[in-house]
Design a protein around this motif. Structure first.
Motif, mmCIF file in Angstrom:
data_model
loop_
_atom_site.group_PDB
_atom_site.id
_atom_site.type_symbol
_atom_site.label_atom_id
_atom_site.label_comp_id
_atom_site.label_asym_id
_atom_site.label_seq_id
_atom_site.Cartn_x
_atom_site.Cartn_y
_atom_site.Cartn_z
ATOM 1 N N PHE A 145 0.875 -1.171 0.000
ATOM 2 C CA PHE A 145 0.000 0.000 0.000
ATOM 3 C C PHE A 145 0.913 1.221 0.000
ATOM 4 O O PHE A 145 1.712 1.399 0.916
ATOM 5 C CB PHE A 145 -0.908 -0.011 1.235
ATOM 6 C CG PHE A 145 -1.822 -1.195 1.287
ATOM 7 C CD1 PHE A 145 -3.035 -1.183 0.614
ATOM 8 C CD2 PHE A 145 -1.465 -2.334 1.992
ATOM 9 C CE1 PHE A 145 -3.887 -2.290 0.660
ATOM 10 C CE2 PHE A 145 -2.303 -3.437 2.044
ATOM 11 C CZ PHE A 145 -3.515 -3.410 1.370
ATOM 12 N N TRP A 146 0.789 2.041 -1.027
ATOM 13 C CA TRP A 146 1.725 3.134 -1.212
ATOM 14 C C TRP A 146 1.013 4.318 -1.850
ATOM 15 O O TRP A 146 -0.181 4.262 -2.126
ATOM 16 C CB TRP A 146 2.899 2.674 -2.076
ATOM 17 C CG TRP A 146 2.522 2.417 -3.518
ATOM 18 C CD1 TRP A 146 1.721 1.417 -4.001
ATOM 19 C CD2 TRP A 146 2.886 3.197 -4.646
ATOM 20 N NE1 TRP A 146 1.590 1.524 -5.363
ATOM 21 C CE2 TRP A 146 2.301 2.607 -5.787
ATOM 22 C CE3 TRP A 146 3.669 4.342 -4.807
ATOM 23 C CZ2 TRP A 146 2.463 3.121 -7.066
ATOM 24 C CZ3 TRP A 146 3.843 4.848 -6.092
ATOM 25 C CH2 TRP A 146 3.247 4.226 -7.205
ATOM 26 N N PRO A 187 9.062 7.857 1.140
ATOM 27 C CA PRO A 187 9.570 6.524 1.483
ATOM 28 C C PRO A 187 9.038 5.439 0.538
ATOM 29 O O PRO A 187 9.737 4.466 0.249
ATOM 30 C CB PRO A 187 9.079 6.295 2.914
ATOM 31 C CG PRO A 187 8.808 7.647 3.461
ATOM 32 C CD PRO A 187 8.369 8.471 2.290
ATOM 33 N N CYS A 188 7.809 5.606 0.054
ATOM 34 C CA CYS A 188 7.233 4.640 -0.889
ATOM 35 C C CYS A 188 8.033 4.637 -2.189
ATOM 36 O O CYS A 188 8.346 3.573 -2.745
ATOM 37 C CB CYS A 188 5.776 4.984 -1.202
ATOM 38 S SG CYS A 188 4.668 5.005 0.217
ATOM 39 N N LEU A 189 8.335 5.822 -2.677
ATOM 40 C CA LEU A 189 9.067 5.948 -3.941
ATOM 41 C C LEU A 189 10.474 5.372 -3.821
ATOM 42 O O LEU A 189 10.987 4.757 -4.757
ATOM 43 C CB LEU A 189 9.119 7.411 -4.380
ATOM 44 C CG LEU A 189 7.774 8.095 -4.597
ATOM 45 C CD1 LEU A 189 7.967 9.550 -4.993
ATOM 46 C CD2 LEU A 189 6.928 7.361 -5.627
ATOM 47 N N LYS A 190 11.066 5.544 -2.661
ATOM 48 C CA LYS A 190 12.417 5.031 -2.424
ATOM 49 C C LYS A 190 12.462 3.502 -2.501
ATOM 50 O O LYS A 190 13.478 2.919 -2.869
ATOM 51 C CB LYS A 190 12.918 5.513 -1.063
ATOM 52 C CG LYS A 190 14.361 5.212 -0.799
ATOM 53 C CD LYS A 190 14.809 5.810 0.516
ATOM 54 C CE LYS A 190 16.253 5.435 0.778
ATOM 55 N NZ LYS A 190 16.721 5.940 2.057
ATOM 56 N N GLU A 191 11.360 2.835 -2.160
ATOM 57 C CA GLU A 191 11.319 1.366 -2.155
ATOM 58 C C GLU A 191 11.156 0.755 -3.552
ATOM 59 O O GLU A 191 11.405 -0.436 -3.731
ATOM 60 C CB GLU A 191 10.170 0.873 -1.269
ATOM 61 C CG GLU A 191 10.371 1.148 0.197
ATOM 62 C CD GLU A 191 9.233 0.660 1.066
ATOM 63 O OE1 GLU A 191 9.497 0.347 2.235
ATOM 64 O OE2 GLU A 191 8.079 0.581 0.583
ATOM 65 N N ARG A 247 6.808 6.520 -15.513
ATOM 66 C CA ARG A 247 7.868 7.463 -15.159
ATOM 67 C C ARG A 247 8.788 6.877 -14.080
ATOM 68 O O ARG A 247 10.005 7.040 -14.136
ATOM 69 C CB ARG A 247 7.253 8.776 -14.677
ATOM 70 C CG ARG A 247 8.258 9.870 -14.383
ATOM 71 C CD ARG A 247 7.608 11.157 -13.888
ATOM 72 N NE ARG A 247 7.097 11.022 -12.527
ATOM 73 C CZ ARG A 247 5.817 10.877 -12.180
ATOM 74 N NH1 ARG A 247 4.867 10.870 -13.094
ATOM 75 N NH2 ARG A 247 5.461 10.763 -10.918
ATOM 76 N N LEU A 248 8.200 6.177 -13.113
ATOM 77 C CA LEU A 248 8.958 5.593 -12.008
ATOM 78 C C LEU A 248 9.566 4.236 -12.356
ATOM 79 O O LEU A 248 10.266 3.645 -11.540
ATOM 80 C CB LEU A 248 8.056 5.461 -10.771
ATOM 81 C CG LEU A 248 7.540 6.778 -10.201
ATOM 82 C CD1 LEU A 248 6.420 6.528 -9.191
ATOM 83 C CD2 LEU A 248 8.672 7.570 -9.569
ATOM 84 N N LYS A 249 9.258 3.741 -13.557
ATOM 85 C CA LYS A 249 9.774 2.451 -14.042
ATOM 86 C C LYS A 249 9.408 1.295 -13.106
ATOM 87 O O LYS A 249 10.242 0.482 -12.729
ATOM 88 C CB LYS A 249 11.282 2.525 -14.257
ATOM 89 C CG LYS A 249 11.695 3.529 -15.325
ATOM 90 C CD LYS A 249 13.189 3.578 -15.484
ATOM 91 C CE LYS A 249 13.699 4.446 -16.573
ATOM 92 N NZ LYS A 249 13.128 5.681 -16.892
ATOM 93 N N ILE A 250 8.118 1.240 -12.749
ATOM 94 C CA ILE A 250 7.622 0.173 -11.879
ATOM 95 C C ILE A 250 7.355 -1.063 -12.738
ATOM 96 O O ILE A 250 6.617 -1.004 -13.712
ATOM 97 C CB ILE A 250 6.338 0.613 -11.145
ATOM 98 C CG1 ILE A 250 6.650 1.794 -10.218
ATOM 99 C CG2 ILE A 250 5.742 -0.548 -10.358
ATOM 100 C CD1 ILE A 250 5.439 2.394 -9.535
ATOM 101 N N ASP A 251 7.967 -2.181 -12.365
ATOM 102 C CA ASP A 251 7.819 -3.434 -13.107
ATOM 103 C C ASP A 251 6.595 -4.241 -12.691
ATOM 104 O O ASP A 251 6.033 -4.985 -13.481
ATOM 105 C CB ASP A 251 9.060 -4.322 -12.911
ATOM 106 C CG ASP A 251 10.318 -3.723 -13.517
ATOM 107 O OD1 ASP A 251 10.214 -2.856 -14.406
ATOM 108 O OD2 ASP A 251 11.422 -4.122 -13.079
ATOM 109 N N LYS A 282 13.762 -3.856 6.255
ATOM 110 C CA LYS A 282 12.435 -4.202 5.740
ATOM 111 C C LYS A 282 12.530 -5.208 4.597
ATOM 112 O O LYS A 282 11.820 -6.220 4.595
ATOM 113 C CB LYS A 282 11.683 -2.958 5.275
ATOM 114 C CG LYS A 282 10.285 -3.284 4.744
ATOM 115 C CD LYS A 282 9.515 -2.049 4.358
ATOM 116 C CE LYS A 282 8.115 -2.404 3.877
ATOM 117 N NZ LYS A 282 7.353 -1.202 3.494
ATOM 118 N N LEU A 283 13.393 -4.955 3.635
ATOM 119 C CA LEU A 283 13.495 -5.864 2.490
ATOM 120 C C LEU A 283 13.990 -7.239 2.925
ATOM 121 O O LEU A 283 13.503 -8.258 2.436
ATOM 122 C CB LEU A 283 14.400 -5.274 1.410
ATOM 123 C CG LEU A 283 14.405 -6.047 0.096
ATOM 124 C CD1 LEU A 283 13.012 -6.051 -0.545
ATOM 125 C CD2 LEU A 283 15.415 -5.471 -0.866
#
Length: 181
Positions: free
Chosen positions: A65-66, A72-76, A113-117, A160-161
């Motif tokens: 959930f972001w 912080p969400c974008l950083k992950e 834009r954020l290159k989310i896969d 976290k990861l």
């Protein structure tokens, strides 16, 4: 003798509040106090596919959930892209459910834009409400094959990861399998 004025008190209060907010934003803890089942839901992903809660039964799934407005969400995102590519091959699902991030078109543009896969969806307020109390963004759920939330990772921060990876690896090995009720 120094007598602080109201401005000094205000500055100290604001500094303390800012520190608390930063601490919460970087907090990462895991808590699922009771057996929390995945709620019944249906959302449309930005690729046009529909994701239904029943589609996740029998699979290990990570739901993040972001929001596009959440630093912080974008950083992950880069770490989650790597996690998604690695664990997709092992049958693990990963979905980013964005709140308060605009329309489906807005989120589609942001994802590009954020290159989310991994697959993402723009949640309406009603869809977000179906998941219950999401305390902060990001909040990440690790859901077992029976639709039970094994871990809720609240916030972001060191470790976290690693906690996400170790929990998913344990579930892949068969740990944490609760019997269907």
């Amino acid at each position: 003798m120094y007598k602080p004025d109201i401005t000094s008190h205000l500055r100290v209060s604001l500094a303390l509040a800012f520190t608390v907010v930063l601490s919460i934003a970087n907090l990462c803890h895991s808590a699922v106090p009771r057996e929390q089942r995945l709620p019944n839901f249906q959302v449309t992903l930005v690729n046009g596919n529909t994701l239904k809660s029943r589609d996740l039964l029998g699979k290990i799934t990570v739901i993040d959930f972001w929001g596009t407005w959440c630093p912080p969400c974008l950083k992950e995102i880069p770490e989650y892209n790597a996690f998604y590519r690695e664990f997709k091959k092992k049958g693990v699902g990963f979905y980013g459910l964005a709140a308060e991030s605009g329309t489906m078109a807005d989120l589609r543009d942001a994802a590009n834009r954020l290159k989310i896969d991994y697959p993402v969806a723009a949640l309406t307020d009603e869809e977000l409400d179906a998941f219950g109390d999401i305390p902060v963004f990001p909040t990440t759920w690790i859901v077992n094959r029976n639709g039970v939330v094994e871990k809720e990772l609240v916030g972001s921060g060191p470790g976290k990861l690693e906690l996400l990876r170790s929990t998913v690896a344990r579930l892949l090995e068969g740990g944490g399998q609760k019997k269907k009720q």
